[in-house]
Design a protein around this motif. Structure first.
Motif: not given
Ligand code: PHE
Length: 344
Positions: A332, A340, A327, A322
């Protein structure tokens, strides 16, 4: 019969040379070289000849068969080329049409991070050990020094199944016990492994927590392993992952299966330690839980804690992923949204 063979050969060759389309070519092949074709029939009748003629006839017939097959292949290539040229000229093939794109998949961002971790750890001598996703209460808790009603169990809300005792692992730490029992040869061999894999917790799904996530467990067992080895090893990992001047710090913490236990932070690589939103203005990012393997855990793995010692750590690659890609929502990862996933 030999003269019949020769004239068949001549005829077939002449016919072949007159052929200009692939349909006629196919007919010729069936009629001449096919299973019921003229040459094949002649070859088959070799046996009816008087014995002294058989050998020379058979030899020539085979020769002719090969010559015709060769001539056929040449003709086929030519006819094919001519047909293609004709189709092009007649506009049957539009060479200005864009080509069909091949769709190639990409690796899931988590897989990419897991592979990077495995690569870095491999260079430092840690092999991948695979442990199971479906565990028993024994391995996931008891043998890791969580007694039945220990409050630390509440840190990890568990998915139970309708089989008593069968659960989904809440952490990769049960892999420590399995690795010791499987690789330790009765507590006589040193171990250096990482255990990557999915973990499951019965939690409220939010942008920061999911019911499934990866962990990468690490375990080193030997005769002379000290906390300095743990600190040095994790610091080296951080340098290899985040660059030569990556700084780490160790904070005291608690896990039932390590003693002492700690939390390891790396200096925030986004703000360089100044403090930013991502590190919540602390200048540090948590990368791992860790500690020295608890004597009870060593014993449960078959090792004598008065002779053997070890360290363990548990990292969360999703957090690192992330941060790396910016992110902002953990949902996701397993949402299966192509918009994505296509970005990786
Ligand atoms: N299993 C711990 C957790 O899930 C992490 C950990 C692993 C801590 C190994 C110490 C040693 O939080």
């Amino acid at each position: 019969m030999l003269s019949q063979l020769e004239s068949q050969y001549k005829e077939a060759l002449q016919a072949l040379e007159a052929i200009t389309d692939s349909e006629a070519l196919h007919d010729w092949e069936v009629k001449t070289l096919g299973r019921k074709g003229a040459i094949t029939e002649l070859l088959r009748s070799t046996g009816k000849l008087p014995p002294e003629e058989r050998a020379s006839f058979g030899k020539r017939a085979n020769e002719i068969k090969n010559l015709l097959a060769e001539a056929y292949a040449q003709r086929e290539a030519l006819v094919h080329q001519q047909e293609l040229a004709y189709d092009l000229e007649a506009g049957q093939i539009d060479i200005s049409l864009p080509g069909r794109t091949l769709t190639v998949g990409g690796l899931h961002p988590s897989t990419q991070t897991l592979r990077l971790y495995a690569h870095v750890w491999a260079e430092m001598g840690f092999q991948v050990y695979r442990s199971r996703d479906v565990e028993t209460d024994d391995y996931n808790f008891q043998m890791l020094n969580f007694p039945p009603h220990h409050p630390a169990r509440e840190m990890q809300d568990t998915f139970y199944t309708d089989k008593p005792d069968v659960i989904l692992r809440t952490q990769t730490s049960p892999g420590q016990i399995r690795a010791m029992l499987e690789l330790g040869e009765g507590g006589t061999k040193p171990i250096r492994v990482i255990v990557p894999g999915m973990c499951y917790r019965h939690e409220q799904i939010t942008s920061r927590s999911e019911i499934q996530f990866h962990q990468v467990e690490g375990l080193a067992i030997g005769r002379n392993i000290h906390m300095t080895d743990l600190k040095g090893t994790v610091a080296e990992f951080a340098r290899r992952m985040y660059g030569d001047d990556a700084k780490v710090r160790f904070r005291a913490s608690y896990f039932p299966f390590t003693e002492p236990s700690m939390e390891i932070d790396v200096e925030c690589f986004l703000c360089g330690g100044e403090g930013c939103r991502v590190c919540k203005y602390t200048g540090w990012l948590e990368i791992s839980g860790a500690g020295m393997v608890h004597p009870n855990v060593l014993r449960n793995g078959g090792y004598d804690p008065s002779v053997w010692s070890g360290f363990a750590f548990g990292m969360g690659p999703e957090r690192a992923t992330m941060l790396k890609h910016g992110i902002t929502d953990i949902r996701y990862f397993w949402g299966n949204d192509l918009r994505v996933l296509e970005q990786f």
